[in-house]
Scaffold this motif. Structure first.
Motif, short mmCIF file in Angstrom:
data_model
loop_
_atom_site.label_atom_id
_atom_site.label_comp_id
_atom_site.label_asym_id
_atom_site.label_seq_id
_atom_site.Cartn_x
_atom_site.Cartn_y
_atom_site.Cartn_z
N ALA A 1 0.82 -1.22 0.00
CA ALA A 1 0.00 0.00 0.00
C ALA A 1 0.85 1.27 0.00
O ALA A 1 0.36 2.33 -0.34
CB ALA A 1 -0.94 -0.01 1.20
N GLY A 2 2.09 1.15 0.40
CA GLY A 2 2.95 2.34 0.45
C GLY A 2 4.24 2.03 1.19
O GLY A 2 4.64 0.88 1.30
N ASP A 3 4.84 3.05 1.74
CA ASP A 3 6.12 2.90 2.43
C ASP A 3 5.86 2.52 3.90
O ASP A 3 6.18 3.29 4.82
CB ASP A 3 6.92 4.19 2.33
N TYR A 4 5.27 1.35 4.10
CA TYR A 4 4.91 0.87 5.43
C TYR A 4 5.59 -0.46 5.70
O TYR A 4 5.89 -1.21 4.77
CB TYR A 4 3.40 0.66 5.55
N THR A 5 5.80 -0.74 6.96
CA THR A 5 6.26 -2.07 7.37
C THR A 5 5.22 -2.61 8.33
O THR A 5 4.58 -1.86 9.07
CB THR A 5 7.64 -2.03 8.06
N ALA A 6 5.03 -3.91 8.30
CA ALA A 6 4.00 -4.53 9.13
C ALA A 6 4.47 -5.88 9.64
O ALA A 6 5.36 -6.51 9.04
CB ALA A 6 2.71 -4.70 8.32
N ARG A 7 3.87 -6.30 10.74
CA ARG A 7 4.08 -7.64 11.27
C ARG A 7 2.86 -8.00 12.09
O ARG A 7 2.08 -7.12 12.49
CB ARG A 7 5.35 -7.70 12.13
#
Length: 90
Positions: A81-87
């Protein structure tokens, strides 16, 4: 991606709601970030809804009953979706 086009899957009824997955998301700056992430997640098969809280840095993804969605796919959608990081939380 459908920009800010909220899906309305409520017609399926409450009995169609399955488990939920909580994601920790970094890199969001405003409510538009949250909406972009929600839209990206809701495009996935088996996802009933997504609600992202920018201030808390969390996204709650509600799955359809019986859906088998790999959490890694959810993480990949957030990052797409964009310049995101997730966990996943927990």
């Amino acid at each position: 991606m459908k920009l800010f086009n909220r899906k309305d899957k409520a017609g399926a009824g409450a009995e169609a709601v399955g488990p939920q997955v909580e994601l920790l998301v970094e890199g969001m700056h405003c409510n538009s970030c949250g909406l972009l992430i929600d839209d990206e997640l809701e495009e996935l098969a088996g996802v009933r809804s997504a609600t992202t809280d920018v201030r808390a840095g969390r996204s709650v993804v509600r799955l359809e009953k019986g859906a088998d969605v790999d959490p890694a796919v959810l993480v990949a959608a957030v990052e797409a979706a964009g310049d995101y990081t997730a966990r996943t939380a927990g």
